[in-house]
Design an enzyme around this catalytic site. Sequence first.
Site, PDB file in Angstrom:
ATOM      1  N   ASP A  21      34.339  47.790  34.000  1.00  0.00           N
ATOM      2  CA  ASP A  21      35.540  47.516  34.788  1.00  0.00           C
ATOM      3  C   ASP A  21      36.378  46.402  34.140  1.00  0.00           C
ATOM      4  OD1 ASP A  21      37.332  47.701  36.843  1.00  0.00           O
ATOM      5  OD2 ASP A  21      36.120  46.609  38.297  1.00  0.00           O
ATOM      6  N   TRP A  26      42.610  43.464  31.529  1.00  0.00           N
ATOM      7  CA  TRP A  26      42.585  42.992  30.139  1.00  0.00           C
ATOM      8  C   TRP A  26      43.938  43.287  29.480  1.00  0.00           C
ATOM      9  CZ3 TRP A  26      43.413  45.056  25.352  1.00  0.00           C
ATOM     10  CH2 TRP A  26      42.943  44.337  24.241  1.00  0.00           C
ATOM     11  N   HIS A  38      42.239  50.703  28.062  1.00  0.00           N
ATOM     12  CA  HIS A  38      41.192  51.727  27.951  1.00  0.00           C
ATOM     13  C   HIS A  38      40.835  51.948  26.478  1.00  0.00           C
ATOM     14  CE1 HIS A  38      41.502  52.367  32.151  1.00  0.00           C
ATOM     15  NE2 HIS A  38      42.670  52.954  32.123  1.00  0.00           N
ATOM     16  N   SER A  66      35.401  58.161  37.551  1.00  0.00           N
ATOM     17  CA  SER A  66      34.852  58.481  38.874  1.00  0.00           C
ATOM     18  C   SER A  66      35.641  59.605  39.544  1.00  0.00           C
ATOM     19  CB  SER A  66      34.884  57.240  39.768  1.00  0.00           C
ATOM     20  OG  SER A  66      36.220  56.977  40.169  1.00  0.00           O
ATOM     21  N   ASN A  69      38.891  58.327  40.411  1.00  0.00           N
ATOM     22  CA  ASN A  69      39.841  58.067  39.319  1.00  0.00           C
ATOM     23  C   ASN A  69      40.863  59.200  39.138  1.00  0.00           C
ATOM     24  OD1 ASN A  69      37.470  56.282  37.177  1.00  0.00           O
ATOM     25  ND2 ASN A  69      38.956  55.487  38.648  1.00  0.00           N
ATOM     26  N   ARG A 189      27.949  45.190  36.174  1.00  0.00           N
ATOM     27  CA  ARG A 189      29.373  45.473  36.419  1.00  0.00           C
ATOM     28  C   ARG A 189      30.183  44.318  35.829  1.00  0.00           C
ATOM     29  NH1 ARG A 189      32.558  48.272  41.262  1.00  0.00           N
ATOM     30  NH2 ARG A 189      34.615  48.149  40.344  1.00  0.00           N
ATOM     31  N   ARG A 195      30.936  45.135  43.587  1.00  0.00           N
ATOM     32  CA  ARG A 195      30.700  46.307  44.426  1.00  0.00           C
ATOM     33  C   ARG A 195      30.170  47.457  43.559  1.00  0.00           C
ATOM     34  NH1 ARG A 195      36.298  45.257  44.799  1.00  0.00           N
ATOM     35  NH2 ARG A 195      37.430  46.461  43.224  1.00  0.00           N
ATOM     36  N   GLU A 208      18.082  45.905  39.717  1.00  0.00           N
ATOM     37  CA  GLU A 208      18.625  44.540  39.731  1.00  0.00           C
ATOM     38  C   GLU A 208      20.119  44.663  39.435  1.00  0.00           C
ATOM     39  OE1 GLU A 208      16.973  41.791  40.505  1.00  0.00           O
ATOM     40  OE2 GLU A 208      15.143  42.973  40.780  1.00  0.00           O
TER      41      GLU A 208
END
Length: 246
Positions: A21, A26, A38, A66, A69, A189, A195, A208
Amino acid sequence: MSKLDRIDKAKLPKHLAVIMDGNGRWAKKHGLFRTKGHESGTKAVKEIVEGAAELGIPFLTLYAFSTENWNRPKLEVQTLMKLLVSSLKKEVETLQKNNIRLGAIGALNDLPSKARAELNEVIEATKDNERMTLTLALSYGSREEITKTIKEISSKVKNNIISIEEIDEDVINKHLYTLNLPDVDLLIRTSGEQRISNFLLWQIAYAELYFTEVLWPDFRKEHLLEAILNYQNRERRFGKTSEQLN
Ligand code: FPP
């Protein structure tokens, strides 16, 4: 001692999953179009795939696109699909050289035919590679996957192929897109968001979770090592007490 030397090779996550993500932020930070973010993200993909394979992680799964997306602006969706095709074309040799097998999970029939064809070609070409399995989650959503699973199992019950009593976690696992993958041990993430965004909800039951502020295009091998060191310092109890583990 370097980060690499501090890593315990016997305690590596077997299955590492990553929510990549921060590409858009960026790009904004650098005064560029989102699509450039991207593009830069693909460099981080290459670095992390190589880094994970070098370390000896057997399964790496990347959340590349996703189900949600698809609702992004048309141009951005097109760019992501084009990047997928060009990256697959460009990196098939890297996968072969590194003995990496490619796989994909998600509603793959929804991908443009060109992307699907290229994907299938690379999956076929790398199917005998054994060092690491790299899985791309494409048009992937956990709720879609679970819905599909319930439909398939219900249909088998209806047609007397299995009974309701026979349905257990193992049966469910075998109907998920991830049927050939072990449970996730570590989920990373990037970009500071904390999330899960509909990613591998069933498969991360005991994973984890590691969140970092680093934006995906800036994510490098040293960040991967940092995440793994952090993981290795945790006590995974799987519902047991500390005393039971010792
Ligand atoms: C999230 O950043 C990233 C994505 C939706 C796509 C990830 C794709 C790549 C890294 C490149 C292509 C991948 C492969 C495997 C070739 P975002 O756009 O949500 O960032 P933002 O939250 O800052 O806007």
